[in-house]
Motif scaffolding. Structure first.
Motif, mmCIF file in Angstrom:
data_model
loop_
_atom_site.group_PDB
_atom_site.id
_atom_site.type_symbol
_atom_site.label_atom_id
_atom_site.label_comp_id
_atom_site.label_asym_id
_atom_site.label_seq_id
_atom_site.Cartn_x
_atom_site.Cartn_y
_atom_site.Cartn_z
ATOM 1 N N ARG A 372 0.849 -1.200 0.000
ATOM 2 C CA ARG A 372 0.000 0.000 0.000
ATOM 3 C C ARG A 372 0.879 1.243 0.000
ATOM 4 N N TYR A 373 0.433 2.246 -0.753
ATOM 5 C CA TYR A 373 1.231 3.470 -0.823
ATOM 6 C C TYR A 373 1.264 4.229 0.496
ATOM 7 N N ASP A 374 0.259 4.011 1.389
ATOM 8 C CA ASP A 374 0.337 4.744 2.649
ATOM 9 C C ASP A 374 1.344 4.106 3.607
ATOM 10 N N ASP A 375 2.030 3.042 3.154
ATOM 11 C CA ASP A 375 3.139 2.458 3.915
ATOM 12 C C ASP A 375 4.487 2.942 3.388
ATOM 13 N N ILE A 380 3.583 9.537 0.886
ATOM 14 C CA ILE A 380 3.204 10.383 2.029
ATOM 15 C C ILE A 380 3.771 11.788 1.810
ATOM 16 N N ARG A 384 0.068 11.923 -1.764
ATOM 17 C CA ARG A 384 -0.718 11.041 -2.637
ATOM 18 C C ARG A 384 -0.654 9.619 -2.087
ATOM 19 N N PRO A 385 -1.209 9.397 -0.869
ATOM 20 C CA PRO A 385 -1.032 8.093 -0.223
ATOM 21 C C PRO A 385 -2.009 7.018 -0.685
ATOM 22 N N ASN A 386 -2.966 7.375 -1.538
ATOM 23 C CA ASN A 386 -3.938 6.353 -1.956
ATOM 24 C C ASN A 386 -3.406 5.590 -3.161
#
Ligand SMILES: Cc1cc2nc3c(=O)[nH]c(=O)nc-3n(C[C@H](O)[C@H](O)[C@H](O)COP(=O)(O)OP(=O)(O)OC[C@H]3O[C@@H](n4cnc5c(N)ncnc54)[C@H](O)[C@@H]3O)c2cc1C
Ligand SMILES: NC(=O)c1ccc[n+]([C@@H]2O[C@H](COP(=O)([O-])OP(=O)(O)OC[C@H]3O[C@@H](n4cnc5c(N)ncnc54)[C@H](O)[C@@H]3O)[C@@H](O)[C@H]2O)c1
Length: 473
Positions: A372-375, A380, A384-386
């Motif tokens: 996941r990009y929020d990791d 971050i 653009r964490p989605n």
């Protein structure tokens, strides 16, 4: 040997240049200017518009970065003029016509629509004719149209480029690549979109996770997504139109909008050239070809969108080379589209290569990992964490058989997975690569590491690069 290439998009340009390299006497005939959909009407100008829409939308994230200022105004004329500049650059800047002539290809542009008048002869409306021993059809396709009462009220994405004001509201019919791109751009320009598709989900050819992720991102942006719905009728209304549709369970629904824009498919152009006059069998406008891109008329080959195989620029170029070889040297080389990365300029972008999870599970014992990009730090930092990177591996061979990416720079990130696939890298090798930090591409690395942790590490064969580094090759 004389070879006539009809159509000057990426497929025809490549076929003509390669046939000339192989020693044929080549003529390329094009009804407009060479460049085709890719340069003049499709990806190149669409990318410029997607960039404009994105820049406008970025204003929403300014406060998070400590920036303030008024929301930018959209000057549609200027945005479209910029898209045209990109299309012109693609023709003039790349000096396509000069390039062909330098490659010893005779070129006839702006001929108007050409059609067969004999098995070996093509003619223009002004009476000019061109004949050859072998003919390569590379005439692409065109936007399909709705076949419902009131369909004439809708425009296609091609007509949309002539609009001078962004509609306040629009229905985009068709939820595959073109429809999603169009809806995303229009919404970025401030249009209230309703995206309607007959398929049960957005991007029906994509991995399920991409369809779901894109639909929820679109909905979060305020777009309305209606899937599994067919448009029954369009009725004119003052200042716009009413779109009547039926949902999957038969429930009727109406949507009032200023404009309806269709992206309901891309039929081939073979039905427009009297292909039957040359003995060429077609199906829905596509030339029916065998694995050698040879049509039912043995001296006629087809490549690119017009054979309906893989309708992408990279595939058109690949098929152009194969068609030229088979036309000049004899039909021996089969065409394969094995590792074909695709990326699209929706907001958020998506990218994919290889099999979907559903397809992979039918063929191989599989393992799947999603980073996941929020990791990750870069998403971050960029606000653009989605999004995510999903890797699917065949657990026996331990190689990637599919990769699916949603989020920033997906069209670039997917290339990393595609290159690993083309190189036949084992998942351990992908997991051990040192990726640049902080990047979105690290999602590939993270997903690969998850898979190795889960499966346990198998000893890796000595790779070419390690042997190269130790001087043993
Ligand atoms: C909106 C949109 C966005 C797209 N985005 C992407 C993308 O991001 N990435 C990607 O890989 N692909 C994308 N595509 C698909 C890509 O544009 C096509 O796959 C590619 O252009 C196919 O190349 P081609 O040479 O087969 O056909 P074309 O590029 O369509 O070229 C065909 C040529 O034949 C000519 N022609 C047609 N009929 C005749 C005739 N009777 N006589 C003489 N000449 C004729 C045409 O004028 C044209 O120049 C997109 C398509 C669209 C519509
Ligand atoms: N970025 C990219 O790579 C890119 C962008 C655009 C197009 N393309 C390529 O161009 C080709 C054509 O793409 P496309 O999106 O124009 O067409 P498509 O054929 O892929 O999709 C058309 C969609 O319209 C829907 N549809 C058809 N009739 C309908 C109706 N009456 N009501 C509601 N929905 C209806 C279909 O269900 C389908 O999902 C594809 O091969 C695609 O890969 C690629």
């Amino acid at each position: 040997m004389r070879v006539l290439v009809v159509g000057g998009g990426p497929a025809g340009l490549t076929a003509a240049l390669h046939a000339a390299e192989l020693g044929a006497e080549v003529t390329l005939v094009e009804r407009h200017q060479v460049g085709g959909t890719a340069l003049s009407r499709g990806p190149a100008p669409v990318r410029a518009l997607a960039r404009a829409a994105r820049l406008a939308r970025d204003w929403e994230s300014w406060p998070a970065f400590g920036l303030t200022g008024p929301r930018p105004e959209i000057d549609v004329g200027a945005a479209l003029a910029n898209a045209d500049r990109v299309a012109r650059y693609a023709y003039e800047g790349k000096r396509l016509a000069d390039h062909l002539r330098a490659g010893a290809v005779s070129l006839a542009e702006n001929t108007g629509d050409l059609r067969f008048v004999g098995t070996h002869t093509i003619a223009a409306d002004d009476g000019r004719t061109w004949s050859a021993d072998r003919i390569i059809l590379a005439i692409g396709g065109r936007p399909g149209r709705l076949d419902v009462p009131g369909a004439e009220l809708a425009i296609t994405y091609e007509d949309a480029r002539a609009i001078t004001r962004i509609p306040t509201s629009a229905c985009i019919v068709g939820t595959s690549d073109t429809g999603c791109q169009l809806a995303s751009i229009l919404h970025g320009f401030g249009c209230q979109d309703t995206l309607i598709g007959a398929a049960p989900r957005l991007l029906p050819r994509a991995d399920h996770a991409i369809s779901v992720g894109l639909a929820s991102a679109f909905t979060a942006r305020g777009m309305t997504v209606v899937t599994g719905a067919s448009v029954d009728q369009l009725d004119a209304r003052p200042g716009g139109m009413q779109v009547c549709l039926s949902l999957r369970d038969g429930t009727p629904r109406v949507v009032d909008v200023q404009r309806t824009i269709t992206a309901v498919g891309w039929p081939g152009n073979a039905d427009l050239v009297d292909a039957a006059a040359a003995g060429v069998v077609t199906d829905r406008g596509y030339v029916v070809v065998d694995e050698h891109l040879q049509s039912s008329a043995p001296h006629i080959f087809a490549c690119g969108d017009v054979d309906g195989n893989s309708m992408l620029v990279s595939s058109a170029v690949h098929e152009g080379r194969v068609a030229a070889e088979n036309a000049v040297l004899g039909p021996t080389r089969g065409v394969t589209h094995e590792v074909v990365p695709v990326g699209s300029f929706t907001d958020p972008e998506y990218g994919m290569v290889g099999l979907t999870e559903e397809q992979a599970r039918q063929r191989y014992p599989c393992e799947v990992a999603v980073a996941r990009y929020d990791d990750l730090l870069r998403p971050i930092a960029d606000g653009r964490p989605n999004g995510f990177c999903k890797l699917i591996i065949d657990t026996q061979e331990r190689r990637i058989v599919g990769a699916h990416v949603l989020g920033e720079y997906s069209a670039e990130v997917i290339q990393v997975a595609a290159t690993s696939m083309a190189a036949g890298m084992r998942i351990e090798a992908v997991a051990e690569m040192e990726f640049a930090f902080p990047t979105f591409a690290e999602g590939i690395s993270q997903a690969a590491q998850m898979l190795v942790r889960r499966l346990g590490k198998r000893p890796m064969p000595v790779t070419w690069s390690r042997r190269a580094a130790s001087g043993t090759v």
